[in-house]
Write a protein that holds these residues in place. Sequence first.
Motif, PDB file in Angstrom:
ATOM      1  N   SER A 106      -4.163 -10.579  -7.449  1.00 57.21           N
ATOM      2  CA  SER A 106      -3.085  -9.642  -7.137  1.00 57.21           C
ATOM      3  C   SER A 106      -2.564  -9.950  -5.731  1.00 57.21           C
ATOM      4  O   SER A 106      -3.265 -10.524  -4.901  1.00 57.21           O
ATOM      5  CB  SER A 106      -3.570  -8.194  -7.254  1.00 57.21           C
ATOM      6  OG  SER A 106      -4.841  -8.007  -6.682  1.00 57.21           O
ATOM      7  N   ASN A 107      -1.328  -9.596  -5.503  1.00 58.45           N
ATOM      8  CA  ASN A 107      -0.589  -9.921  -4.279  1.00 58.45           C
ATOM      9  C   ASN A 107      -0.348 -11.425  -4.158  1.00 58.45           C
ATOM     10  O   ASN A 107       0.110 -11.896  -3.127  1.00 58.45           O
ATOM     11  CB  ASN A 107      -1.279  -9.391  -3.015  1.00 58.45           C
ATOM     12  CG  ASN A 107      -1.353  -7.891  -3.000  1.00 58.45           C
ATOM     13  OD1 ASN A 107      -0.493  -7.211  -3.537  1.00 58.45           O
ATOM     14  ND2 ASN A 107      -2.394  -7.345  -2.386  1.00 58.45           N
ATOM     15  N   ASN A 108      -0.702 -12.183  -5.194  1.00 54.07           N
ATOM     16  CA  ASN A 108      -0.538 -13.635  -5.233  1.00 54.07           C
ATOM     17  C   ASN A 108      -1.121 -14.327  -4.007  1.00 54.07           C
ATOM     18  O   ASN A 108      -0.572 -15.307  -3.510  1.00 54.07           O
ATOM     19  CB  ASN A 108       0.936 -14.009  -5.458  1.00 54.07           C
ATOM     20  CG  ASN A 108       1.357 -13.668  -6.863  1.00 54.07           C
ATOM     21  OD1 ASN A 108       0.675 -13.990  -7.828  1.00 54.07           O
ATOM     22  ND2 ASN A 108       2.473 -12.982  -6.995  1.00 54.07           N
ATOM     23  N   VAL A 109      -2.252 -13.804  -3.529  1.00 52.81           N
ATOM     24  CA  VAL A 109      -2.923 -14.408  -2.386  1.00 52.81           C
ATOM     25  C   VAL A 109      -3.951 -15.410  -2.882  1.00 52.81           C
ATOM     26  O   VAL A 109      -4.450 -15.312  -4.002  1.00 52.81           O
ATOM     27  CB  VAL A 109      -3.596 -13.342  -1.487  1.00 52.81           C
ATOM     28  CG1 VAL A 109      -2.570 -12.420  -0.878  1.00 52.81           C
ATOM     29  CG2 VAL A 109      -4.635 -12.552  -2.252  1.00 52.81           C
ATOM     30  N   MET A 110      -4.251 -16.369  -2.047  1.00 54.22           N
ATOM     31  CA  MET A 110      -5.273 -17.357  -2.356  1.00 54.22           C
ATOM     32  C   MET A 110      -6.191 -17.470  -1.148  1.00 54.22           C
ATOM     33  O   MET A 110      -5.756 -17.299  -0.014  1.00 54.22           O
ATOM     34  CB  MET A 110      -4.640 -18.724  -2.658  1.00 54.22           C
ATOM     35  CG  MET A 110      -3.709 -18.729  -3.865  1.00 54.22           C
ATOM     36  SD  MET A 110      -4.486 -18.240  -5.396  1.00 54.22           S
ATOM     37  CE  MET A 110      -5.143 -19.789  -5.944  1.00 54.22           C
ATOM     38  N   SER A 119      -9.483  -7.151   0.743  1.00 56.06           N
ATOM     39  CA  SER A 119      -8.397  -6.458   1.448  1.00 56.06           C
ATOM     40  C   SER A 119      -7.059  -7.171   1.273  1.00 56.06           C
ATOM     41  O   SER A 119      -6.019  -6.528   1.217  1.00 56.06           O
ATOM     42  CB  SER A 119      -8.728  -6.297   2.932  1.00 56.06           C
ATOM     43  OG  SER A 119      -8.904  -7.561   3.542  1.00 56.06           O
ATOM     44  N   ALA A 120      -7.066  -8.491   1.159  1.00 60.71           N
ATOM     45  CA  ALA A 120      -5.822  -9.241   0.966  1.00 60.71           C
ATOM     46  C   ALA A 120      -5.308  -9.131  -0.467  1.00 60.71           C
ATOM     47  O   ALA A 120      -4.100  -9.111  -0.701  1.00 60.71           O
ATOM     48  CB  ALA A 120      -6.033 -10.703   1.328  1.00 60.71           C
ATOM     49  N   ALA A 121      -6.223  -9.054  -1.420  1.00 64.14           N
ATOM     50  CA  ALA A 121      -5.837  -9.032  -2.835  1.00 64.14           C
ATOM     51  C   ALA A 121      -5.651  -7.623  -3.383  1.00 64.14           C
ATOM     52  O   ALA A 121      -5.148  -7.454  -4.490  1.00 64.14           O
ATOM     53  CB  ALA A 121      -6.886  -9.767  -3.667  1.00 64.14           C
ATOM     54  N   SER A 122      -6.055  -6.619  -2.640  1.00 61.99           N
ATOM     55  CA  SER A 122      -6.047  -5.260  -3.194  1.00 61.99           C
ATOM     56  C   SER A 122      -4.731  -4.543  -2.973  1.00 61.99           C
ATOM     57  O   SER A 122      -3.939  -4.895  -2.097  1.00 61.99           O
ATOM     58  CB  SER A 122      -7.187  -4.441  -2.586  1.00 61.99           C
ATOM     59  OG  SER A 122      -6.993  -4.272  -1.204  1.00 61.99           O
TER      60      SER A 122
END
Length: 137
Positions: A106-110, A119-122
């Motif tokens: 989610s949030n298209n983070v890698m 925290s980056a993907a939530s």
Amino acid sequence: MKKLPILLLSLFGFTAVRAADVGITIENLPAASSRVFVAVYPSADAMTKNKPSHTNISDSQGEPTTVLFKDLAPGTYAFVAFADENSNGKLDTNFLGIPSERYGFSNNVMGLFGPPDFSAASLQLTDEKTRIAIRLR
């Protein structure tokens, strides 16, 4: 016993917790038929230990596929998806542990060396309908 009106309950701090419906569109799927796995993680600990609270498996054939999670309690969640291109029921990796099948968060983070931080993907879910997109890489 009579039911107390909702207004009276809310005056004393009691409110109904309403659930959210989340539609997740998975993009950049392989052209060949595959299964799409989507997992919901309610915390960093759950994500680190690979202990999803909800999962969904759907069939796909190259077109964006939408999966629905109904009645998630309001809160913070990260979503992870992958395309099981060889239908073995797992995300395959190479000898270095790098995924060899398409996956995304989610949030298209890698992550740089591994998955991204929770925290980056939530994202924060309320009691509304939410739609997100995950682009597989």
